[in-house]
Design an enzyme around this catalytic site. Sequence first.
Site, mmCIF file in Angstrom:
data_model
loop_
_atom_site.group_PDB
_atom_site.id
_atom_site.type_symbol
_atom_site.label_atom_id
_atom_site.label_comp_id
_atom_site.label_asym_id
_atom_site.label_seq_id
_atom_site.Cartn_x
_atom_site.Cartn_y
_atom_site.Cartn_z
ATOM 1 N N TYR A 174 52.518 39.391 61.021
ATOM 2 C CA TYR A 174 53.164 39.622 59.718
ATOM 3 C C TYR A 174 52.512 40.818 59.016
ATOM 4 O O TYR A 174 53.202 41.714 58.518
ATOM 5 C CB TYR A 174 53.023 38.347 58.884
ATOM 6 C CG TYR A 174 53.604 38.402 57.496
ATOM 7 C CD1 TYR A 174 54.977 38.382 57.287
ATOM 8 C CD2 TYR A 174 52.768 38.434 56.371
ATOM 9 C CE1 TYR A 174 55.504 38.394 55.997
ATOM 10 C CE2 TYR A 174 53.286 38.440 55.087
ATOM 11 C CZ TYR A 174 54.654 38.419 54.904
ATOM 12 O OH TYR A 174 55.172 38.430 53.635
ATOM 13 N N LYS A 221 54.402 44.273 58.109
ATOM 14 C CA LYS A 221 54.543 44.769 56.735
ATOM 15 C C LYS A 221 53.893 46.142 56.584
ATOM 16 O O LYS A 221 54.369 46.985 55.808
ATOM 17 C CB LYS A 221 53.944 43.762 55.747
ATOM 18 C CG LYS A 221 54.702 42.428 55.671
ATOM 19 C CD LYS A 221 56.163 42.600 55.312
ATOM 20 C CE LYS A 221 56.835 41.292 54.897
ATOM 21 N NZ LYS A 221 58.291 41.449 54.684
ATOM 22 N N SER A 244 54.403 43.466 51.691
ATOM 23 C CA SER A 244 53.484 42.430 51.206
ATOM 24 C C SER A 244 52.114 43.068 51.099
ATOM 25 O O SER A 244 51.809 44.037 51.805
ATOM 26 C CB SER A 244 53.426 41.266 52.199
ATOM 27 O OG SER A 244 52.312 40.445 51.940
#
Length: 258
Positions: A160, A164, A147
Amino acid sequence: MSTGQFSVDGETAIITGSSSGIGKSIAERFAEDGVDVVVCSREQENVDPVAETINESERPGRALAVECDVTDREAVEALVEATVGEFGGLDVLVNNAGASFMADFDDISPNGWKTILDINVTGTYHCTHAARESLKDGGGSVINMASVAGQDGSPLMSPYGAAKAAIINLTTSLAVEWADDDVRVNCIAPGYVATPGVESQMGVSADAIDREEVARRIGTVDEIADVTQFLASPASSYVVGETITVRGVPQIGEDLDV
Ligand code: NAD
């Protein structure tokens, strides 16, 4: 000039987290191109309809639905075994399963931190590691789903973003280690994509997105499937260890939270 090198026809692929959103779109696209696909997610009842739709359609690729939590190593080993048992091998692994939640860093519990790292990073490790022999047998391709959060930072989704970022770094390391085995490892870093979750969160509709409009900061699942197909195909034979950002117009000097 031929365009056949953009096809993945005849391959076998596992797409993790393919019960919905980006993964489902990749599975449908691959099957459309003649790839036998293994669709998997945590609940059998969520992957069965995806496989049924593919198998009942005119798409030349066949689909197998397998229940698999990517954080469970035994389940991942069984997933690879089921794939090889059904289709005779494995050529393409798309590590797409992912999850996140929004919270201030101060409020993130050790369990919350671990959950996000387990699904995104350790899940990618499990699937790639468990599939290593099959992928090296004939020269395969791994495509990791990161991402832009892993590139830019991710306020209110810090585990997160960290997860990533780890996936992007793992992509580079593994690409070098496996190059001599003729396995290409690459990564995609999407910006906002109009999956059902993002549609409801942002109050947007995928149907309202016009692919011909360049000035966008939200894409469609098809646009991610396009890049995934490219990375899986011989057309990207000289693309190794890269992370391709797919985010529309660059965001400069603005906070990001994708
Ligand atoms: P989604 O929630 O629709 O899909 C996620 C999939 O992963 C689902 O099938 C879910 O069941 C599965 N999954 C979650 N935990 C799992 C586990 N432990 N084991 C197996 N499967 C599991 O979301 P999406 O937007 O389609 O996301 C797909 C990927 O794209 C994710 O890695 C996500 O981080 C990434 N991504 C999405 C966006 C976006 O805007 N939608 C942007 C950047 C990156």
